[in-house]
Design an enzyme around this catalytic site. Structure first.
Site, mmCIF file in Angstrom:
data_model
loop_
_atom_site.group_PDB
_atom_site.id
_atom_site.type_symbol
_atom_site.label_atom_id
_atom_site.label_comp_id
_atom_site.label_asym_id
_atom_site.label_seq_id
_atom_site.Cartn_x
_atom_site.Cartn_y
_atom_site.Cartn_z
ATOM 1 N N ASP A 10 -12.299 -20.802 -75.490
ATOM 2 C CA ASP A 10 -12.715 -20.892 -76.886
ATOM 3 C C ASP A 10 -12.480 -19.516 -77.516
ATOM 4 O O ASP A 10 -12.339 -18.514 -76.803
ATOM 5 C CB ASP A 10 -14.196 -21.282 -76.927
ATOM 6 C CG ASP A 10 -14.796 -21.156 -78.307
ATOM 7 O OD1 ASP A 10 -14.255 -21.762 -79.250
ATOM 8 O OD2 ASP A 10 -15.813 -20.442 -78.448
ATOM 9 N N ASP A 12 -14.034 -18.151 -81.117
ATOM 10 C CA ASP A 12 -15.218 -17.578 -81.782
ATOM 11 C C ASP A 12 -16.426 -17.621 -80.849
ATOM 12 O O ASP A 12 -16.791 -18.693 -80.360
ATOM 13 C CB ASP A 12 -15.557 -18.369 -83.041
ATOM 14 C CG ASP A 12 -14.473 -18.298 -84.096
ATOM 15 O OD1 ASP A 12 -14.798 -18.015 -85.252
ATOM 16 O OD2 ASP A 12 -13.292 -18.542 -83.768
ATOM 17 N N ASP A 170 -18.789 -20.913 -75.433
ATOM 18 C CA ASP A 170 -20.145 -20.409 -75.681
ATOM 19 C C ASP A 170 -21.063 -21.447 -76.316
ATOM 20 O O ASP A 170 -22.187 -21.107 -76.693
ATOM 21 C CB ASP A 170 -20.081 -19.178 -76.595
ATOM 22 C CG ASP A 170 -19.751 -19.556 -78.037
ATOM 23 O OD1 ASP A 170 -18.737 -20.258 -78.252
ATOM 24 O OD2 ASP A 170 -20.495 -19.166 -78.946
#
Length: 215
Positions: A10, A12, A170
């Site tokens: 991922d 961001d 995250d």
């Protein structure tokens, strides 16, 4: 110990701390259309499902607000011009990516950020270490996360199979994306969601520093 060959990241909250620039763009768009602004912590909770969903959460009444589409357009325009103002890789990320490539591992990014921004950020920060970057691409028939489409497309462009691949993110969206793509998931604890939140969404493998990803 699993010896992964392909690392799908991922963007961001995992590789880049983009929160301040996202918050600035959200609040600029809101202020331009006469709406109240949000705190950075509010924006932290809003991100993860793409730009449209971010603005649905930020704009009062979401898409039902007659100013929603103009605010979304303002956000896109402002963020495109300001996505590098405060954004930086998290400590240890450049070293991790360099070491993975030195070991012959394959690397890709899959993001719900719009396609050009994803490509530009990866070219700027990781020109020699991220091989493939896939952003929001629904016009091409590639559904955004948590659908597995971006992961499947990244693997296709890398020319590798899902066997030996791992997903690193995250958020709860990342956990679902990994599950839908049939990949194991490593959840990072320096991003936009905390351990308790991630555990409540099924996370089982955590890292507190980028170096732990290679362990």
């Amino acid at each position: 110990m699993t010896d992964y060959q392909t690392y799908i990241f991922d963007l961001d909250g995992t590789l880049l701390n983009t929160l301040d620039d996202l918050a600035c763009a959200v609040n600029y768009a809101l202020s331009q259309h006469g709406m109240n602004q949000h705190s950075v912590d509010d924006v932290r909770r809003f991100v993860g499902n793409g730009v449209r969903k971010l603005m649905q959460r930020a704009v009062p009444d979401g898409e039902a607000n007659p100013l929603f589409e103009p605010a979304l357009a303002t956000f896109r325009q402002y963020y495109s011009a300001h996505s590098l103002d405060n954004t930086r890789p998290y400590d240890g990320i450049p070293g991790l990516l360099t070491e993975l490539r030195r070991r012959g591992k394959r690397t890709a990014v899959v993001s719900n950020k719009f396609f050009n921004a994803t490509q530009n950020l990866c070219r700027h920060f990781f020109p020699d270490t991220i091989e493939v970057a896939i952003g929001e691409h629904e016009a091409e028939g590639i559904k955004r996360k948590p659908a597995p489409d971006t992961v499947i497309e990244a693997l296709r462009q890398l020319g590798v199979s899902a066997q030996g691949a791992v997903y690193i993110g995250d958020s709860d969206v990342d956990l679902l994306t990994a599950r839908n793509a049939g990949l194991p998931c490593i959840s990072v604890l320096w991003g936009f969601r905390d351990r308790q939140f991630l555990q409540s969404h099924g996370a089982t493998t955590f890292v507190t520093t980028p170096a732990e990803i290679m362990e």
